[in-house]
Design an enzyme around this catalytic site. Structure first.
Site, short mmCIF file in Angstrom:
data_model
loop_
_atom_site.label_atom_id
_atom_site.label_comp_id
_atom_site.label_asym_id
_atom_site.label_seq_id
_atom_site.Cartn_x
_atom_site.Cartn_y
_atom_site.Cartn_z
N GLY A 83 0.59 -1.48 0.05
CA GLY A 83 0.00 0.07 0.24
C GLY A 83 1.00 0.84 -0.19
O GLY A 83 1.63 1.42 0.81
N ASP A 123 -8.52 -6.74 -7.40
CA ASP A 123 -9.51 -7.10 -6.56
C ASP A 123 -9.95 -6.12 -5.04
O ASP A 123 -9.67 -6.47 -4.11
CB ASP A 123 -9.62 -8.07 -6.75
N ASP A 151 6.85 5.08 -3.56
CA ASP A 151 6.56 4.90 -2.19
C ASP A 151 8.59 5.50 -1.73
O ASP A 151 8.18 6.29 -1.02
CB ASP A 151 6.34 3.61 -1.72
#
Length: 340
Positions: free
Chosen positions: A43, A115, A283
């Site tokens: 994430g 998903d 990131d």
């Protein structure tokens, strides 16, 4: 008896967003081939928090996770890197978003299939955490363009947190992080325009600045055009690594990542990279920037950002296992060597 609110310690870095369970075929298999999957997590915002925590920064991540083992996988991984997750909200009978990642060594393309609709984090909202108190307790706030693409509550939350942090005098960073499978260019531009007045730092990949934001410039002129349009004091432009075997310092070589800080451009070298995993490098770039900015060192910020992104590309998984040893090697200008 009512449950008492969690204690809020001081943080160097506060962020929020969704983290997914990542499923990848072993080796370099295609998704069609795979009968087993390697499990990881990923994430954008948590990836940044994990690397900063590994560098000794006090970091906190706010999200919503489903009660049960899948949520505990994410929480446990965040904690093992040193990220404070006490303000994660646990949701019963909810789902964790999934990400299927197929690595793509050339000439194949790497591929991500999401998903994640109706996941617990897709409904993250202002009621999920004591935002004013958290912002007051932190040095910096970081946001990403992925989170507002998850749904209306996330979009409103990101805009609100940016405004609150700026009003509290806290520097806010925003990684545009465009994902064509989650949003479109018009929505991404609208969100950036909404948060831009509250930002100290805007991070954007050069390709997205051109394809999504509509700029025609490159490199230094592009960074200046972005700063002029959005009025952001700091603009960091990621431009990608060099291929292995190339000398990024050779005469005529194209400049690498750059940071425009109140009119002054600072460049980072292009680090030659053998790409192992494409996911999470941006990131790592953000984490390196913020580590330097916390120290007030703009030159360190852009150079470490580029190096951390290169290490991320050379490391499997979303989270960069950047270590104090890597930082020492960076400062000693000793990269790609055999250390024994």
């Amino acid at each position: 008896m009512a449950e008492s609110a969690p204690t809020i310690p001081g943080y160097d870095f506060l962020t929020l967003g969704e983290t997914l369970l990542r499923l990848s075929p072993p080796g370099m298999q295609r998704l069609d081939q795979a009968r087993n999957f390697e499990v990881g997590i990923g994430g954008s915002e948590l990836n940044v928090a994990c690397m900063l925590a590994r560098l000794g920064r006090r970091t906190a991540w706010v999200s919503r996770l489903p009660e049960g083992p899948l949520g505990r996988i994410v929480d446990g991984e965040a904690r093992r890197h040193g990220v404070d997750t006490r303000f994660v909200r646990w949701i019963p009978e909810a789902r964790l978003g999934l990400m299927f990642f197929e690595p793509g060594p050339a000439p194949r393309n790497a591929r991500v299939i999401y998903d994640r609709k109706h996941s617990a984090a897709a409904e993250l909202g202002f009621e999920d955490a004591p935002w004013e108190a958290l912002i007051a307790a932190t040095t910096r706030v970081h946001l990403s363009g992925i989170t507002p693409a998850l749904g209306p509550s996330c979009r409103a939350l990101v805009a609100h947190v940016a405004q609150l942090a700026a009003a509290a005098g806290k520097p806010v960073s925003y990684d545009m992080n465009y994902r064509a499978t989650l949003t479109n260019a018009a929505e991404a531009r609208a969100m950036l325009a909404a948060v831009a007045p509250h930002l100290e730092l805007l991070v954007v990949a050069e390709r997205d600045a051109r394809l999504v934001l509509g700029f025609e410039e490159e490199a230094e002129p592009l960074a200046r055009a972005i700063a002029a349009r959005y009025g952001v004091p700091l603009v960091a432009l990621s431009r990608g690594p060099s291929a292995p075997g190339l000398d990024p310092g050779a005469p005529g070589s194209e400049p690498g990542d750059l940071l425009l800080a109140r009119g002054v451009i600072r460049h980072a070298p292009r680090y030659p990279v053998e790409i192992v995993d494409r996911i999470g490098a941006g990131d790592s770039f953000v984490a390196g920037l913020i580590h330097g900015l916390i120290d007030g060192d703009l030159e360190l910020a852009i150079r470490l950002a580029a190096y951390a992104a290169a290490v991320g590309l050379a490391t499997p998984g979303d989270i960069n296992y950047f270590s104090p040893e890597d930082l020492a090697a960076f400062h000693a200008n000793m990269t790609g060597a055999l250390v024994r």
